[in-house]
Structures are given as C-alpha cells and as structure tokens.
Design a protein around this motif. Sequence first.
Motif, PDB file in Angstrom:
ATOM      1  N   GLY A 101       0.892  -1.322   0.003  1.00 29.73           N
ATOM      2  CA  GLY A 101      -0.103   0.020   0.025  1.00 29.73           C
ATOM      3  C   GLY A 101       0.897   1.365   0.124  1.00 29.73           C
ATOM      4  N   LEU A 102       2.204   1.012  -0.202  1.00 30.07           N
ATOM      5  CA  LEU A 102       2.985   2.274  -0.304  1.00 30.07           C
ATOM      6  C   LEU A 102       3.302   2.897  -1.450  1.00 30.07           C
ATOM      7  CD1 LEU A 102       5.746   0.914   2.119  1.00 30.07           C
ATOM      8  CD2 LEU A 102       4.017   2.450   2.866  1.00 30.07           C
ATOM      9  N   GLU A 103       3.668   4.101  -1.642  1.00 31.26           N
ATOM     10  CA  GLU A 103       4.148   4.592  -2.683  1.00 31.26           C
ATOM     11  C   GLU A 103       5.292   4.027  -3.329  1.00 31.26           C
ATOM     12  OE1 GLU A 103       2.573   6.748  -4.677  1.00 31.26           O
ATOM     13  OE2 GLU A 103       0.816   6.828  -3.460  1.00 31.26           O
ATOM     14  N   ILE A 104       5.903   3.941  -4.445  1.00 32.43           N
ATOM     15  CA  ILE A 104       7.075   3.466  -4.948  1.00 32.43           C
ATOM     16  C   ILE A 104       8.322   3.909  -4.147  1.00 32.43           C
ATOM     17  CG2 ILE A 104       8.776   3.341  -6.835  1.00 32.43           C
ATOM     18  CD1 ILE A 104       6.271   3.171  -8.847  1.00 32.43           C
ATOM     19  N   GLU A 105       8.578   5.432  -4.060  1.00 29.83           N
ATOM     20  CA  GLU A 105       9.749   6.059  -3.394  1.00 29.83           C
ATOM     21  C   GLU A 105       9.818   5.372  -1.940  1.00 29.83           C
ATOM     22  OE1 GLU A 105       7.557   7.930  -5.201  1.00 29.83           O
ATOM     23  OE2 GLU A 105       8.891   8.260  -6.967  1.00 29.83           O
ATOM     24  N   ALA A 106       8.549   5.199  -0.997  1.00 27.72           N
ATOM     25  CA  ALA A 106       8.397   5.029   0.323  1.00 27.72           C
ATOM     26  C   ALA A 106       8.900   3.656   0.263  1.00 27.72           C
ATOM     27  CB  ALA A 106       7.172   5.399   1.083  1.00 27.72           C
ATOM     28  N   PHE A 107       8.277   2.780  -0.602  1.00 30.38           N
ATOM     29  CA  PHE A 107       8.646   1.125  -0.469  1.00 30.38           C
ATOM     30  C   PHE A 107      10.095   0.982  -0.898  1.00 30.38           C
ATOM     31  CE2 PHE A 107       8.930  -2.779  -2.817  1.00 30.38           C
ATOM     32  CZ  PHE A 107       8.503  -3.826  -1.894  1.00 30.38           C
ATOM     33  N   CYS A 108      10.505   1.552  -1.761  1.00 33.96           N
ATOM     34  CA  CYS A 108      12.070   1.450  -2.270  1.00 33.96           C
ATOM     35  C   CYS A 108      12.990   1.876  -1.223  1.00 33.96           C
ATOM     36  CB  CYS A 108      12.439   2.227  -3.554  1.00 33.96           C
ATOM     37  SG  CYS A 108      11.701   1.404  -4.761  1.00 33.96           S
ATOM     38  N   LEU A 114      16.159  -0.308  -1.912  1.00 38.36           N
ATOM     39  CA  LEU A 114      15.942  -0.165  -3.510  1.00 38.36           C
ATOM     40  C   LEU A 114      16.129   1.060  -3.954  1.00 38.36           C
ATOM     41  CD1 LEU A 114      12.899  -2.780  -3.774  1.00 38.36           C
ATOM     42  CD2 LEU A 114      15.090  -3.463  -3.782  1.00 38.36           C
ATOM     43  N   SER A 115      16.745   0.771  -5.545  1.00 35.87           N
ATOM     44  CA  SER A 115      16.860   2.025  -6.088  1.00 35.87           C
ATOM     45  C   SER A 115      15.571   1.973  -6.869  1.00 35.87           C
ATOM     46  CB  SER A 115      17.959   1.450  -7.037  1.00 35.87           C
ATOM     47  OG  SER A 115      17.894   2.498  -8.399  1.00 35.87           O
ATOM     48  N   VAL A 116      14.890   3.161  -6.761  1.00 34.91           N
ATOM     49  CA  VAL A 116      13.763   3.496  -7.589  1.00 34.91           C
ATOM     50  C   VAL A 116      13.814   3.265  -9.110  1.00 34.91           C
ATOM     51  CG1 VAL A 116      12.080   5.230  -7.996  1.00 34.91           C
ATOM     52  CG2 VAL A 116      12.809   5.335  -5.933  1.00 34.91           C
ATOM     53  N   SER A 117      14.833   3.659  -9.785  1.00 30.66           N
ATOM     54  CA  SER A 117      15.090   3.273 -11.088  1.00 30.66           C
ATOM     55  C   SER A 117      15.131   1.849 -11.254  1.00 30.66           C
ATOM     56  CB  SER A 117      16.452   3.909 -11.412  1.00 30.66           C
ATOM     57  OG  SER A 117      17.464   3.486 -11.122  1.00 30.66           O
ATOM     58  N   SER A 118      15.973   1.025 -10.521  1.00 31.92           N
ATOM     59  CA  SER A 118      15.754  -0.512 -10.827  1.00 31.92           C
ATOM     60  C   SER A 118      14.552  -1.174 -10.545  1.00 31.92           C
ATOM     61  CB  SER A 118      16.786  -1.054  -9.767  1.00 31.92           C
ATOM     62  OG  SER A 118      18.156  -0.686  -9.949  1.00 31.92           O
ATOM     63  N   PHE A 119      13.832  -0.430  -9.563  1.00 31.60           N
ATOM     64  CA  PHE A 119      12.462  -0.995  -9.321  1.00 31.60           C
ATOM     65  C   PHE A 119      11.360  -0.817 -10.407  1.00 31.60           C
ATOM     66  CE2 PHE A 119       8.151  -0.336  -7.824  1.00 31.60           C
ATOM     67  CZ  PHE A 119       7.884  -1.379  -7.080  1.00 31.60           C
ATOM     68  N   ARG A 120      11.588   0.451 -10.991  1.00 36.07           N
ATOM     69  CA  ARG A 120      10.647   0.663 -12.026  1.00 36.07           C
ATOM     70  C   ARG A 120      11.126  -0.024 -13.318  1.00 36.07           C
ATOM     71  NH1 ARG A 120      10.030   7.077 -10.913  1.00 36.07           N
ATOM     72  NH2 ARG A 120       8.090   6.855  -9.442  1.00 36.07           N
ATOM     73  N   ARG A 121      12.317  -0.323 -13.375  1.00 31.48           N
ATOM     74  CA  ARG A 121      12.954  -1.158 -14.799  1.00 31.48           C
ATOM     75  C   ARG A 121      12.428  -2.751 -14.390  1.00 31.48           C
ATOM     76  NH1 ARG A 121      17.365  -4.375 -15.127  1.00 31.48           N
ATOM     77  NH2 ARG A 121      17.942  -4.848 -17.331  1.00 31.48           N
TER      78      ARG A 121
END
Length: 103
Positions: free
Chosen positions: A30-37, A42-49
Amino acid sequence: MTSATTSNNKRQRRSREAWGEVLTRFAASGLEIEAFCAHEGLSVSSFRRWRSLLADDVSRGVELPPPGAPQTGFVDAGLLGAGGRLELRLDLGAGVILHLSRG
C-alpha cells in the motif's frame, strides 16, 4: 570505514524470481514506490525497470514461478555423457535455440 558500512554499500543482485517477490510485496504494501524502495533499500530506477520488464513478460504470457518455488531446469552437463558424446538442444523461446555438443 567499518565493515558494517562497507557491507551496507554493496549492491545486491536479485534474480528475476526475487524481483517478482519484491513486486508482490510492493503490491501488498500500500506504499508509494519511493517509500517502498526506501524501506526495502532499493533503487527506484531499478524497481521501475524490473516492474516494466516483468509486466512485459506477463503481457507475452511468460509465467514466473510462485514465490518460494524451487528453481528447476538446472543440468550439470559435466556429469551427463561422461566419456561419450553429449548433445544438448535448448529452446529458449522467441526463436532462440541453444545447441551444445561435446565429444
């Protein structure tokens, strides 16, 4: 620099299956990407990739094993055909075939 600091700076390499587990945890968080990463380190860019790569797999019908499932498909070719001829042909999908022969 202490050894703890050094170990915290090392990047962890994750398998495709491990990224699938990360995305499952994200969906349940239930978190936003930045908070979860930030929470997972985790790197946000790696997560999105990886999210994009795995979404592409799903759209093409590639299924990931469920989280925690044992990895299958490993063959130790050093033990097969010892002393004789070995031919191994693997269909990797998308028209790619790996052909190995020994002996």
